[in-house]
Design a protein around this motif. Structure first.
Motif, mmCIF file in Angstrom:
data_model
loop_
_atom_site.group_PDB
_atom_site.id
_atom_site.type_symbol
_atom_site.label_atom_id
_atom_site.label_comp_id
_atom_site.label_asym_id
_atom_site.label_seq_id
_atom_site.Cartn_x
_atom_site.Cartn_y
_atom_site.Cartn_z
ATOM 1 N N LEU A 177 0.825 -1.210 0.000
ATOM 2 C CA LEU A 177 0.000 0.000 0.000
ATOM 3 C C LEU A 177 0.866 1.271 0.000
ATOM 4 O O LEU A 177 0.529 2.266 -0.661
ATOM 5 C CB LEU A 177 -0.929 -0.017 1.225
ATOM 6 C CG LEU A 177 -1.928 1.123 1.342
ATOM 7 C CD1 LEU A 177 -2.834 1.187 0.116
ATOM 8 C CD2 LEU A 177 -2.768 0.955 2.611
ATOM 9 N N ALA A 178 1.980 1.228 0.726
ATOM 10 C CA ALA A 178 2.797 2.436 0.878
ATOM 11 C C ALA A 178 3.297 3.012 -0.457
ATOM 12 O O ALA A 178 3.121 4.205 -0.704
ATOM 13 C CB ALA A 178 3.969 2.163 1.825
ATOM 14 N N PRO A 179 3.899 2.191 -1.332
ATOM 15 C CA PRO A 179 4.356 2.783 -2.602
ATOM 16 C C PRO A 179 3.204 3.298 -3.462
ATOM 17 O O PRO A 179 3.404 4.213 -4.275
ATOM 18 C CB PRO A 179 5.108 1.634 -3.286
ATOM 19 C CG PRO A 179 4.676 0.392 -2.590
ATOM 20 C CD PRO A 179 4.324 0.792 -1.193
ATOM 21 N N LEU A 180 2.005 2.744 -3.283
ATOM 22 C CA LEU A 180 0.840 3.241 -4.038
ATOM 23 C C LEU A 180 0.429 4.618 -3.529
ATOM 24 O O LEU A 180 0.163 5.532 -4.310
ATOM 25 C CB LEU A 180 -0.330 2.259 -3.910
ATOM 26 C CG LEU A 180 -0.078 0.862 -4.496
ATOM 27 C CD1 LEU A 180 -1.224 -0.078 -4.130
ATOM 28 C CD2 LEU A 180 0.088 0.942 -6.012
ATOM 29 N N ILE A 181 0.387 4.757 -2.207
ATOM 30 C CA ILE A 181 0.044 6.065 -1.622
ATOM 31 C C ILE A 181 1.071 7.107 -2.065
ATOM 32 O O ILE A 181 0.728 8.226 -2.462
ATOM 33 C CB ILE A 181 0.006 5.968 -0.081
ATOM 34 C CG1 ILE A 181 -1.140 5.054 0.381
ATOM 35 C CG2 ILE A 181 -0.137 7.359 0.549
ATOM 36 C CD1 ILE A 181 -1.144 4.754 1.877
ATOM 37 N N HIS A 182 2.336 6.691 -2.029
ATOM 38 C CA HIS A 182 3.425 7.590 -2.431
ATOM 39 C C HIS A 182 3.304 7.983 -3.908
ATOM 40 O O HIS A 182 3.422 9.155 -4.263
ATOM 41 C CB HIS A 182 4.762 6.906 -2.162
ATOM 42 C CG HIS A 182 5.942 7.599 -2.760
ATOM 43 N ND1 HIS A 182 6.440 8.783 -2.259
ATOM 44 C CD2 HIS A 182 6.721 7.276 -3.825
ATOM 45 C CE1 HIS A 182 7.477 9.157 -2.992
ATOM 46 N NE2 HIS A 182 7.658 8.264 -3.943
ATOM 47 N N ALA A 183 3.027 7.000 -4.756
ATOM 48 C CA ALA A 183 3.014 7.252 -6.203
ATOM 49 C C ALA A 183 1.782 8.048 -6.630
ATOM 50 O O ALA A 183 1.867 8.931 -7.477
ATOM 51 C CB ALA A 183 3.066 5.925 -6.963
ATOM 52 N N PHE A 184 0.625 7.712 -6.057
ATOM 53 C CA PHE A 184 -0.629 8.297 -6.538
ATOM 54 C C PHE A 184 -1.130 9.442 -5.665
ATOM 55 O O PHE A 184 -2.142 10.066 -5.973
ATOM 56 C CB PHE A 184 -1.711 7.223 -6.637
ATOM 57 C CG PHE A 184 -1.392 6.117 -7.612
ATOM 58 C CD1 PHE A 184 -1.047 6.403 -8.926
ATOM 59 C CD2 PHE A 184 -1.419 4.785 -7.220
ATOM 60 C CE1 PHE A 184 -0.755 5.394 -9.835
ATOM 61 C CE2 PHE A 184 -1.125 3.764 -8.109
ATOM 62 C CZ PHE A 184 -0.788 4.063 -9.419
ATOM 63 N N GLY A 185 -0.448 9.680 -4.547
ATOM 64 C CA GLY A 185 -0.852 10.765 -3.665
ATOM 65 C C GLY A 185 -2.210 10.536 -3.010
ATOM 66 O O GLY A 185 -2.934 11.487 -2.714
#
Lengths: 450, 119
Positions: A177-185
């Protein structure tokens, strides 16, 4: 940027060590924004790591860390593939050191994020546990106590430029989930997107279990080239909609593999609890796209819990196991008699269980109801008596194991192939603490190629 | 009607958390799902695992996945950190459920995978 690929390089400590190579190769070939996760931390794995750290303050991270990352680290840095793993285990800073050294060896310069703060065994943490846990064991017997952190500290590390993130205990789906939150804001309150990203993480976190691992049942569920299964790669879009696929190699992804893993370790499908969100798959459906790709639709999410789970591990005494084989006419009766002989001669205060492997073992209960009833099972003339013991102290279990050994000369006729094993046990319990009682820490270290 | 083991009709996987076990039961074909809903009830599963003395058995229905999810409490003798069982996770127990026989109407036999082991 519309979508991101996330692959899984390990589903547990002890997973196939070469699995990340094919995953990274396919992520590179795709040319898309990508990350690879490593989930190597079970409940007891962390307690064992804590014990290693007590012996040597430089240890306590995932023992396979070097072997897992060495073949792929340079490629990941060159292709801008983010690496996120809970391989920090009981010592994330030491994992950071190892990764830094590895980077120097392979000629890479990179930023390493170190996430800690999950360890609750410090004075402040213990105060929290005392206040929140009814069933807290004697502090002297505590081995580890770790809160499940969520995605937020990993997102912070990524926002600050980390290319590799080493964590201790975080919820497994948070690694994805973390890299998704980071990538997509994504907002940390966007429950539906968080729910979808979390279930993508749930499907990735056990590695091959969604791509034909732990699945084969010959003639019923056949798996191509099970010796070289390609580990999963999920493609996730900016709304969290995702497709599960896999790296090159054997294995398969279809409705059956995805359904088994979607429900793995799930209780109420409408409430899959993580620190980030309560994910809901009660309305989920699957679409087979062909080519080992399955789209997962209908996942939603609800507001995250107010508490965080803490796993508390403590000294669990000793476990002893002894085995002896019997073959031929009346083999089962001789094996059962051997078990009775050991029972009559074992210390009275010991927990004990007998199995006759090949007739009745894993199905039965510890209390021995099935054993006493002489229960069913297939008749066999090639069986193995297994006796298991546990007690708080080593000497009692050793005493009992000696009685299995003595079956060679004093037990029933024709017993052979005795094997004995003795090991300490880690017990575990869990409790819930207020979210704000746990302070996650993020550190960024720059590793420069000399 | 034919008596068939669930293994001919469905597949599944177990997962454990502490002393709690979940077992998924997934129909190979959507046509089989209503039969599973009707035949594999909480009571039937509790009886199948009676020797492990579950304190509760919950069933969740997932019609869009043609799947049932069973949650059995207190069946693992304390679970992986306490049990003396060789398989302290209970990982083998999905196949205990799949080994159970149910009555299958003639018109659904086309969806069964009948092998020597299951007939």
């Amino acid at each position: 940027m519309e979508r991101m690929l996330i692959g899984a390089g390990a589903g547990y400590s002890g997973d196939r060590i070469d699995a990340p190579i094919a995953v990274v190769r396919d992520l590179r070939t795709s040319g898309e924004r990508a990350a690879i996760i490593f989930e190597t931390l079970g409940e007891r794995t962390l307690a064992l790591a804590q014990l290693r750290r007590r012996e040597n303050p430089g240890l306590g991270y995932e023992p396979n860390l070097r072997a897992l990352l060495a073949p792929v680290l340079k490629d990941c840095v060159d292709s801008n593939i983010t690496i996120i793993g809970n391989f920090g285990a009981a010592n994330p800073p030491a994992a950071g050191d190892i990764i830094g050294k590895l980077a120097a060896e392979v000629g890479a310069t990179l930023c390493i994020g170190i996430v800690s703060g999950d360890d609750m065994l410090g004075p402040e943490g213990l105060d929290v546990l005392r206040a929140c846990c009814d069933n807290l064991p004697d502090p002297k017997s505590l081995v580890s106590a770790n809160a499940y952190l969520g995605a937020e500290p990993i997102v912070e590390a990524l926002d600050r430029g980390a290319q590799v993130v080493a964590t201790g205990r975080v919820a497994d789906p948070s690694l994805t989930l973390a890299p998704l939150i980071h990538a997509f804001g994504w907002s940390c309150r966007d429950w539906d997107r968080l729910g979808r990203g979390t279930m993508a993480g749930h499907l990735l976190e056990c590695g091959a279990q969604v791509t034909g691992g732990y699945f084969a049942d010959p003639g019923f569920k056949d798996v191509p080239s099970p010796e070289s299964i390609g580990y999963p790669i999920a493609s996730i879009d900016k709304d969290g909609q995702f497709v599960i696929g896999k790296a090159r190699g054997g294995g398969l992804v279809d409705r059956r593999t995805v359904t088994e893993q979607l429900l793995y370790e799930v209780h109420d499908p409408a409430a899959y609890l993580t620190p980030d969100v309560i994910a809901d798959i009660s309305n989920a459906s699957l679409v087979e796209l062909g080519g080992d790709r399955v789209r997962v639709d209908g996942v939603t999410g609800h507001a995250r819990p107010d508490t965080l789970k803490v796993t508390v591990c403590f000294d669990g005494g000793w476990l002893g196991e002894g085995e002896i084989s019997y073959y031929g006419p009346n083999a089962v009766a001789r094996a059962r008699l051997a078990g009775e002989v050991v029972r009559r001669r074992s210390p009275p205060n010991i927990r004990m269980r007998c199995d006759v492997i090949g007739v009745l073992s894993v199905l039965a209960d510890d209390q021995g109801a099935a054993w006493d009833a002489g229960v069913p099972g297939e008749p066999s003339e090639d069986v193995r008596l297994r006796v298991a013991f546990s007690a708080p102290d080593k000497a009692t279990v050793e005493r009992a194991l000696a009685e299995v050994e003595a079956l060679y000369c004093a037990g029933p006729a024709g017993g052979g192939g005795i094997r004995l094993a003795l090991r300490p046990r880690i017990a575990a319990t869990s409790c819930f603490v207020p979210r704000d009682a746990v302070k996650a820490k993020v550190e960024i270290v720059e590793a420069r190629h000399a | 009607m034919h008596d068939l083991r669930l293994h001919a009709l469905a597949h599944g996987r177990t997962g454990d958390k502490g002393n709690r076990l979940n077992i998924s039961l997934i129909a190979y074909a959507p046509e089989i799902y209503p039969l599973l809903v009707q035949a594999v009830t909480e009571d039937v599963v509790a009886a199948r695992f009676a020797h492990r003395k579950p304190t509760s058995v919950r069933r969740y229905e997932l019609p869009k996945l043609y799947a049932l999810n069973f949650v059995l409490d207190d069946v693992l003798d304390g679970g992986v950190t306490q049990a003396l069982n060789l398989d302290s996770h209970g990982k083998t127990l999905s196949y205990h459920l799949l080994g159970m026989s149910i009555a299958v109407p003639d018109e659904l036999m086309a969806f069964a995978r009948v092998r020597r082991n299951d007939a």
